[in-house]
Structure formats: C-alpha cells, structure tokens
Design a protein around this motif. Structure first.
Motif, mmCIF file in Angstrom:
data_model
loop_
_atom_site.group_PDB
_atom_site.id
_atom_site.type_symbol
_atom_site.label_atom_id
_atom_site.label_comp_id
_atom_site.label_asym_id
_atom_site.label_seq_id
_atom_site.Cartn_x
_atom_site.Cartn_y
_atom_site.Cartn_z
ATOM 1 N N ASN A 163 0.862 -1.312 -0.021
ATOM 2 C CA ASN A 163 0.130 -0.060 0.041
ATOM 3 C C ASN A 163 0.899 1.322 0.037
ATOM 4 O OD1 ASN A 163 0.977 0.348 2.627
ATOM 5 N ND2 ASN A 163 -1.050 -0.413 3.660
ATOM 6 N N GLU A 164 0.317 2.620 0.437
ATOM 7 C CA GLU A 164 1.030 3.696 0.068
ATOM 8 C C GLU A 164 2.219 3.865 1.211
ATOM 9 O OE1 GLU A 164 -1.982 6.645 0.503
ATOM 10 O OE2 GLU A 164 -2.756 6.113 -1.648
ATOM 11 N N ASP A 165 1.773 3.072 2.237
ATOM 12 C CA ASP A 165 3.015 3.193 3.484
ATOM 13 C C ASP A 165 3.784 2.011 3.253
ATOM 14 O OD1 ASP A 165 1.370 4.978 4.821
ATOM 15 O OD2 ASP A 165 0.127 3.580 5.728
ATOM 16 N N GLY A 166 3.800 1.186 2.069
ATOM 17 C CA GLY A 166 5.013 0.384 1.843
ATOM 18 C C GLY A 166 4.778 -0.957 2.617
ATOM 19 N N LYS A 167 3.645 -1.131 3.133
ATOM 20 C CA LYS A 167 3.329 -2.559 3.842
ATOM 21 C C LYS A 167 2.107 -3.224 2.877
ATOM 22 C CE LYS A 167 3.741 -0.299 8.320
ATOM 23 N NZ LYS A 167 3.107 0.269 9.302
#
Length: 492
Positions: free
Chosen positions: A335-339
């Motif tokens: 996702n946008e948070d890199g998770k």
C-alpha cells in the motif's frame, strides 16, 4: 396504416415461432405458462450471444476466468445469501378471478397508461408513492395505491382484492435421503452464489490476483407468478453473470468501469444508442451499496436487460459466517505506506445479464418489414438484420437448378466452407423465394451457383441488408465470409 409497437411485438413473436426460433414449451399439451423452448434457429442464435459474452468477458480479459457450477447447492447457501428469508415479491390476489399479481407491476402498468394518456403528473405522483412504499416495505400502502388508482384485475375486470403479501420465488424440491432431514433443496434462483462458494477454489487453483473476475453462464429458476411479454419473464431462464473481486475502497471505481464496459458491449452490436439508458435503483438490495440497470426500449417500454451491482463484501462474509470457513484473500501488494495490504474479504462488483431478454432484444432490434414496391410492382420482405457474428446461419448455398451438375458444384462449395461456418443448402423453389426465406432468418449471404460457375469457378454472392449481388471467385469465398463473420468485428 402504420403499425403500433404492440403490432410489431406480436409480429416478432409470430415470426419467432414460424421460423423455428422459439416455441411454447409442451405446446401439444396446451403449453406450460412462462416456459419456452428454443427451436433450431433459436438455439443457434442463443449460443452465438453466449459466445459473444464469453469471449468479451473471459477471452478478452486476462484476469477473468469462467466456471460452470451445479444447479443444486447445499440448502445453507440460500440461507446465507438471504434468499430463504428475503427473496420475496409483494403479491396480491383478485378474489373473483383467483389470479395472483405482483402489486408493483400492477402499479407500473398503471403508470405507463398514465404516460400514454398524457397524464404525466399523475404518473410521476404514483411512481414516487410506489417507490416510497417499496422502500419502506409498506404492503398496506401498496394495496391503498391499487385501490386509490382504481386498478382492476385484467381477467375479471373487478377490484375485489386481497391484502398484499410477500411470496417467496424459489422452487423447492426433495433431494434423495438428505442427512439434514427437514431441509429443503432449492433450484437456484441465480447463478451468483455458485461463484461465491467457489471463490477460494478458483483463486488458489488459478493463482488469481485481486482484482479478478469469475464468469458463468447457467440456468436459474424463479416461480414468477405473472407470465407475460413472451420470454421477458420466465420461470426457467438463463443468466450470464460475472463477479469481479476488488479491494475494499476500490469498489466505486470498478462499479463505474463496468457500467461503461457493459454498455459498450451492447452498443457494439449496432443497436441505436438512444434505445439504451441507465436506471439507478431506488431501493437497493440488502447486499448492495450501489446498483444500476441497463434498460432497453422494448415495444412495451424501457425494461431491464442487465444489472450492474456493487455487492460490497456481503456474500463472502455471509458464507464465511454460515460455513465456518474463512473467505479471505491475502494481498501481498504494497500500500502507500509500503506495507502489504494483508488479509481482507474482497468487495464484489457484479454484472448480470438475462440471456433470454438479450435474445428478445436482438430479435426486436433486427426485425423489419420492408416495402419494396416499385411503381406497379408490389413487393415486400421480412428481414432480420442480425449482426453477422450472431446470425444462426452464415451463408446459404443455392444451386440455380436441380440439374446440369449445379447441385454437385454447390455441394463442393458446401464441403469447403462447412468446417468454419454454419451453412444451409437449398434447391427447392425459385431463387427469389429462397432469398426471401434466408432474409427472414437473418442469413447474411446467399451464394448462387449457376451455369457460369461450371465454366469459370465464380458464383453470385448476395448481401442480405443491401440485396446487392456481386460475382466473385469461389476460391475467395472463405475470406469474404470469414472477414464479415469474424468475432474481431465485435470484440475489437
């Protein structure tokens, strides 16, 4: 005298029977209400519509696959889906005729009559009141509207009505020696649940990544009380459905995408764009957060042909709860948070088209009675302007006479083309009568073999819509016909 829409509809029904498209089921026993059989040409046209849908959905999309689930399913499937408790229609009986009607359809018919009579305000007022009653499931209000607008039974002509009651539309039956004992088994009222219960089977075996779709064509059964408008409303019908699984929060985007895609599919057949419209649902089904219908203007008004529904995660969560099996997808994309998105129950966008309604739409759109009179010479023809891809028969092979080696030459051409195309061979009657018969069943090409064919291996090919004829080499026939009936013409 100009034909009315009602005349046109009656003529299409008559044409469908006369030429082997649709027959009343069990006709020799006076028929079975709201059940129909597809004849030799009807079966071909129906299969071609199915092929067009399947190719456009499955073949043209890398992330959509097709299945074929069973008609019989575990009784808990229908409990989980809400059909056992909530698959009802508001019904009202006339005490004199003993006939049962859907209350909302009686009111819809009255609304249409108001519109025809120019009473637009009354139509809008009744529509709003009916929508409100349906939204609130106010059955006494539905009866009050029927009485207030003096709606009579079409059979008895009286207004001696019972109260409005809910009536479950599912057919139930017995299924051998069932372990559940008292549980009823149902004929499926829709094909969608067969997709939902196979969600994980397909996802894991096909290594499918969200977003992806599962498509299916199959029979469904509903105990429709009102049998009317030919094959519009039947007890046994066929659906072409696709369930598209997406991330939560992306359902709105995909809902709009499939609305546009499905309308494009319809218009590709050459139907007049003004014949179609979207109709957003006033009362949403219990599983939906958005729903719209693609409606087509039939001779009896705009009616639903296809539904696009945003079903949220209702179905998969219900089956998870009732079965005790997890219906989740692990999404390892970031996702946008890199998770990773992680585990979630997907949301679903559904496209559901009634095959029988699409068949009727196709027949109505294609049917034309042409006046070909020229001065003193009276002439006419009935023609089905079917898209060449959908035409039951692609070409007719017609020897000019039954002698002089023409039938033998015609058979050679038949043998050359029959591996790729559905053909018919005719040598009876004048060539003009044979042309008219082919026009009436929508055959795009007539290939006439004459004495010149024996000399130079050329034939006359006649085009259905323009009635123009041209001389072509026999060796060029596969390309001429193949180019016109290629699925590329629709799918591209």
């Amino acid at each position: 005298m100009a034909k009315t829409n009602e005349d046109q509809f009656k003529n299409v029904i008559s044409h469908a029977k006369e030429y082997g498209f649709v027959f009343q089921s069990s006709e020799i026993y006076d028929g079975l209400s709201a059940v129909y059989d597809y004849g030799q040409l009807g079966a071909e046209l129906k299969n071609n519509i199915k092929t067009y849908w399947w190719k456009s959905m499955v073949q043209m999309h890398e992330n959509i696959v097709g299945i074929d689930s069973a008609i019989f399913m575990h009784p808990k499937v229908w409990k989980a889906s809400g059909h056992v408790d909530g698959f009802n229609d508001p019904m009202i009986d006339n005490k004199d005729s003993k006939k049962r009607y859907r209350a909302d359809q009686l009111l819809e018919d009255k609304i249409e009559r108001y519109k025809k009579d120019g009473k637009t305000n009354k139509a809008e007022e009744l529509q709003a009141a009916m929508d409100d009653a349906l939204q609130n499931e106010d059955l006494p209000q539905l009866k009050a509207l029927i009485e207030q607008h003096e709606i009579a039974c079409p059979v008895s002509g009286t207004r001696n009505w019972t109260e409005v009651r809910q009536f479950n539309l599912m057919f139930s039956t017995q299924f051998g020696a069932m372990a559940e004992g008292s549980d009823a088994v149902y004929l499926r009222p829709e094909t969608a649940q067969g997709i939902f219960v196979n969600f994980l089977n397909v996802q894991k075996s096909g290594r499918m990544k969200i977003p992806f779709g599962i498509a299916q064509i199959g029979k469904a059964f509903r105990n429709e009380v009102i049998a009317r408008q030919f094959i519009m409303r039947m007890r046994e019908f066929e659906q072409m459905e696709m369930q598209f699984f997406v991330r939560p929060g992306e359902d709105g985007k995909w809902f709009e995408y499939w609305k546009a895609e499905r309308l494009k599919w319809h218009k590709a057949l050459g139907t007049s764009p003004e014949k179609y419209r979207f109709h957003d649902h006033v009362k949403l089904a219990h599983y939906a957060n958005a729903a719209t219908d693609i409606e087509f203007e039939f001779p009896f008004g705009f009616k639903e042909v296809e539904g696009i529904h945003s079903r949220t995660d209702f179905d998969l969560k219900q089956h998870e709860a009732f079965s005790g099996k997890k219906m989740q997808y692990f999404d390892n994309d970031l996702n946008e948070d890199g998770k990773p998105f992680g585990n979630y129950v997907p949301y679903v966008i559904e496209t559901s088209i009634g095959l029988d309604r699409m068949f009727l739409l196709t027949m109505i759109q294609a049917y034309e009675e042409q006046d070909l009179s020229d001065g003193e010479k009276q002439d006419s023809r009935t023609v089905l302007h079917l898209h060449p891809c959908l035409a039951p028969i692609k070409a007719a092979i017609l020897p000019l006479t039954k002698k002089d080696g023409l039938p033998e030459k015609a058979r050679e051409i038949m043998d050359m083309l029959k591996f790729d195309h559905n053909l018919t061979y005719e040598e009876k009657d004048s060539i003009g009568k044979r042309y008219r018969r082919m026009d009436a069943i929508g055959t795009p090409f007539c290939i006439t073999i004459d004495h010149q064919s024996l000399e130079d291996n050329t034939v006359t090919i006649r085009h259905r819509d323009s009635m123009e004829q041209e001389r072509v080499a026999i060796v060029d026939l596969p390309k001429i016909i193949g180019d016109k009936v290629s699925w590329k013409n629709l799918l591209s």
